[in-house]
Design a protein around this motif. Sequence first.
Motif, PDB file in Angstrom:
ATOM      1  N   ALA A 176       0.967  -1.293  -0.118  1.00 14.80           N
ATOM      2  CA  ALA A 176      -0.152  -0.066   0.006  1.00 14.80           C
ATOM      3  C   ALA A 176       0.931   1.277   0.061  1.00 14.80           C
ATOM      4  O   ALA A 176       0.555   2.194  -0.613  1.00 14.80           O
ATOM      5  CB  ALA A 176      -0.858  -0.083   1.232  1.00 14.80           C
ATOM      6  N   ARG A 177       1.807   1.116   0.787  1.00 12.77           N
ATOM      7  CA  ARG A 177       2.644   2.326   0.913  1.00 12.77           C
ATOM      8  C   ARG A 177       3.809   2.398  -0.243  1.00 12.77           C
ATOM      9  O   ARG A 177       3.964   3.767  -0.500  1.00 12.77           O
ATOM     10  CB  ARG A 177       3.576   2.435   2.242  1.00 12.77           C
ATOM     11  CG  ARG A 177       2.657   2.261   3.425  1.00 12.77           C
ATOM     12  CD  ARG A 177       3.277   2.865   4.637  1.00 12.77           C
ATOM     13  NE  ARG A 177       3.700   4.293   4.605  1.00 12.77           N
ATOM     14  CZ  ARG A 177       4.278   5.045   5.629  1.00 12.77           C
ATOM     15  NH1 ARG A 177       4.976   4.210   6.682  1.00 12.77           N
ATOM     16  NH2 ARG A 177       4.721   6.146   5.378  1.00 12.77           N
ATOM     17  N   ALA A 178       3.877   1.421  -0.815  1.00 15.78           N
ATOM     18  CA  ALA A 178       4.794   1.608  -2.137  1.00 15.78           C
ATOM     19  C   ALA A 178       4.026   2.104  -3.145  1.00 15.78           C
ATOM     20  O   ALA A 178       4.400   2.945  -4.089  1.00 15.78           O
ATOM     21  CB  ALA A 178       5.244   0.170  -2.606  1.00 15.78           C
ATOM     22  N   ALA A 179       2.598   1.851  -3.227  1.00 18.53           N
ATOM     23  CA  ALA A 179       1.745   2.477  -4.337  1.00 18.53           C
ATOM     24  C   ALA A 179       1.640   3.831  -3.954  1.00 18.53           C
ATOM     25  O   ALA A 179       1.542   4.616  -5.090  1.00 18.53           O
ATOM     26  CB  ALA A 179       0.219   1.816  -4.253  1.00 18.53           C
ATOM     27  N   MET A 180       1.655   4.464  -2.541  1.00 20.56           N
ATOM     28  CA  MET A 180       1.456   5.895  -2.695  1.00 20.56           C
ATOM     29  C   MET A 180       2.993   6.268  -2.527  1.00 20.56           C
ATOM     30  O   MET A 180       3.024   7.873  -2.241  1.00 20.56           O
ATOM     31  CB  MET A 180       0.880   5.900  -1.242  1.00 20.56           C
ATOM     32  CG  MET A 180      -0.422   5.584  -1.209  1.00 20.56           C
ATOM     33  SD  MET A 180      -1.625   7.163  -1.920  1.00 20.56           S
ATOM     34  CE  MET A 180      -1.544   8.183  -0.565  1.00 20.56           C
ATOM     35  N   GLY A 181       3.993   5.623  -3.066  1.00 23.73           N
ATOM     36  CA  GLY A 181       5.189   6.319  -2.993  1.00 23.73           C
ATOM     37  C   GLY A 181       5.585   7.807  -3.564  1.00 23.73           C
ATOM     38  O   GLY A 181       6.240   8.507  -2.950  1.00 23.73           O
ATOM     39  N   PRO A 182       4.871   7.869  -4.712  1.00 26.46           N
ATOM     40  CA  PRO A 182       5.152   9.329  -5.281  1.00 26.46           C
ATOM     41  C   PRO A 182       4.488  10.525  -4.440  1.00 26.46           C
ATOM     42  O   PRO A 182       5.074  11.390  -4.389  1.00 26.46           O
ATOM     43  CB  PRO A 182       4.418   9.289  -6.643  1.00 26.46           C
ATOM     44  CG  PRO A 182       4.309   7.804  -7.099  1.00 26.46           C
ATOM     45  CD  PRO A 182       4.148   6.885  -5.608  1.00 26.46           C
ATOM     46  N   LEU A 183       3.425  10.245  -3.627  1.00 26.12           N
ATOM     47  CA  LEU A 183       2.802  11.060  -2.725  1.00 26.12           C
ATOM     48  C   LEU A 183       3.488  11.332  -1.471  1.00 26.12           C
ATOM     49  O   LEU A 183       3.731  12.199  -1.123  1.00 26.12           O
ATOM     50  CB  LEU A 183       1.248  10.749  -2.518  1.00 26.12           C
ATOM     51  CG  LEU A 183       0.158  11.005  -3.593  1.00 26.12           C
ATOM     52  CD1 LEU A 183      -1.044  10.496  -3.165  1.00 26.12           C
ATOM     53  CD2 LEU A 183       0.241  12.648  -3.580  1.00 26.12           C
ATOM     54  N   GLU A 184       4.102  10.179  -1.122  1.00 22.15           N
ATOM     55  CA  GLU A 184       4.897  10.242   0.062  1.00 22.15           C
ATOM     56  C   GLU A 184       6.314  10.941   0.123  1.00 22.15           C
ATOM     57  O   GLU A 184       6.691  11.639   0.812  1.00 22.15           O
ATOM     58  CB  GLU A 184       5.185   8.779   0.788  1.00 22.15           C
ATOM     59  CG  GLU A 184       3.964   8.145   1.102  1.00 22.15           C
ATOM     60  CD  GLU A 184       4.166   7.189   2.401  1.00 22.15           C
ATOM     61  OE1 GLU A 184       5.267   7.453   3.206  1.00 22.15           O
ATOM     62  OE2 GLU A 184       3.415   6.464   2.928  1.00 22.15           O
ATOM     63  N   GLU A 185       6.675  10.867  -1.296  1.00 21.15           N
ATOM     64  CA  GLU A 185       7.965  11.432  -1.691  1.00 21.15           C
ATOM     65  C   GLU A 185       7.700  12.987  -1.618  1.00 21.15           C
ATOM     66  O   GLU A 185       8.578  13.571  -1.260  1.00 21.15           O
ATOM     67  CB  GLU A 185       8.430  11.083  -3.098  1.00 21.15           C
ATOM     68  CG  GLU A 185       9.220   9.422  -2.868  1.00 21.15           C
ATOM     69  CD  GLU A 185       9.505   9.253  -4.250  1.00 21.15           C
ATOM     70  OE1 GLU A 185       9.230   9.660  -5.354  1.00 21.15           O
ATOM     71  OE2 GLU A 185       9.789   7.773  -4.356  1.00 21.15           O
ATOM     72  N   LEU A 186       6.611  13.258  -2.285  1.00 19.05           N
ATOM     73  CA  LEU A 186       6.306  14.596  -2.269  1.00 19.05           C
ATOM     74  C   LEU A 186       6.184  15.548  -1.042  1.00 19.05           C
ATOM     75  O   LEU A 186       6.609  16.504  -0.818  1.00 19.05           O
ATOM     76  CB  LEU A 186       4.856  15.068  -3.147  1.00 19.05           C
ATOM     77  CG  LEU A 186       4.268  16.296  -3.384  1.00 19.05           C
ATOM     78  CD1 LEU A 186       5.291  17.323  -4.272  1.00 19.05           C
ATOM     79  CD2 LEU A 186       2.980  16.419  -4.033  1.00 19.05           C
ATOM     80  N   VAL A 187       5.678  14.622   0.240  1.00 13.02           N
ATOM     81  CA  VAL A 187       5.176  15.074   1.295  1.00 13.02           C
ATOM     82  C   VAL A 187       6.821  15.080   1.846  1.00 13.02           C
ATOM     83  O   VAL A 187       7.096  15.916   2.729  1.00 13.02           O
ATOM     84  CB  VAL A 187       4.357  14.302   2.145  1.00 13.02           C
ATOM     85  CG1 VAL A 187       4.574  14.232   3.583  1.00 13.02           C
ATOM     86  CG2 VAL A 187       2.917  14.281   1.646  1.00 13.02           C
TER      87      VAL A 187
END
Length: 314
Positions: A176-187
Amino acid sequence: MDLMNLRVVALGHSSAGKSSYLAAMFTHLASDRKGFRLVTADRRIADELTSTGRRLGKGVYPPPSSRRTELTAGLRYGRSEILGFAWTDYRGGALTSSAADDPETAQLLERLTHADAVVVFADAHRLATDPDSHEEVRRTVVLLHRAVDGQQTPLPVVLAYTKADLVRDPADWARARAAMGPLEELVAEGGRVRGTAVAVSCGPSPRGVAVPVLWCLSTLLSHQERQVAGHLETAKGFVKDLRKEANGVDSLVSWFKGVESAANRLKYWEEELRERKEELAVLSRPARRLAKLLDREQRGTAPPAGAPARAVRR
C-alpha cells in the motif's frame, strides 16, 4: 482580531472512505477535546454527520457517495471560536475526468490552487490488493503538483490511509505504501509541501479520525502565530526608532516641510504594537494547546511498514 478562515480540500476516489471519515471526524470533535470543540451553524448537516458517526460506531457504514460534500465549521477553544474552515470533499470522478469534459474537475483545480490545506484519502486495503488503484495515485500526484505550483507558501498536505483496520499483514502495508510512494515522496521533500501521513479507521474502534483536520488547523494556526510574532517585532523596531526621533525639533521641521512628523508616526506604530500584542496573546495559548492535542491524537497512528515518509513538523 479577524477570524482565520481556512479552505481545506479533500481528495479521494470513490469508496476511499471520505464520507465515513467526515462523519467520524465531526462526531469525535463535536465533543470537548481538551477545551477544543468543532461547531457548525448548519444544524441539518451536523445532525446528519452525527447520526452517521453513531452508526459507524455500531459497524454500519454509509454507501459510497458520488456527490460533493461541503462543511463550513469553526474550531472553538473554550468560549471563543479561533479558526473557521470550509471543508470541500470532491467526488472520485472529479479526479479522473478532464477539465474540458467535467465542470467539477475544473472547479477542483481552481479550489486546489487556492487551498490552504489538502487531505488525500487512499483506501489502504485497495492499494494493497488492486493494481488499478495505482493509476489513481498518479493522477492525484499530478493534481497536487499543479496545486503546489500555484501556492505562495508551503501547502499543508495529509495522506490519510483509510480502512487501516482491514490491513493487518505487514506485506500488505508495504504494498500500500509503495503504491503511494510518489505522494509520500512529495510530502517527504519538505519544500513546497508541509505534510504527514496517518492510518485512519472509522468503525467501532476509531483511530486517527481527528488527526488530518487537527494537523491542518494546528499547522496553519502556528503559521499565523509566527506571522503575528514577526509583525510584533517589526512594530517594536519602529517604535524604538521613532521614540528617538519624536521631539519638538522634528515636529517643527516636519511642519515646515509638510511631511508627517515622527511623533504622529510613533502614535500609529504604538497602536500597531498594542494590537499585535493583543493578537499574539489571543493566539499563543490555543496554538500551544492545539499542538498538544494533536500530539495526543496522533500517537499510534503512523502507517506501519513500507518506507515511511519523513513527516515535516510544524
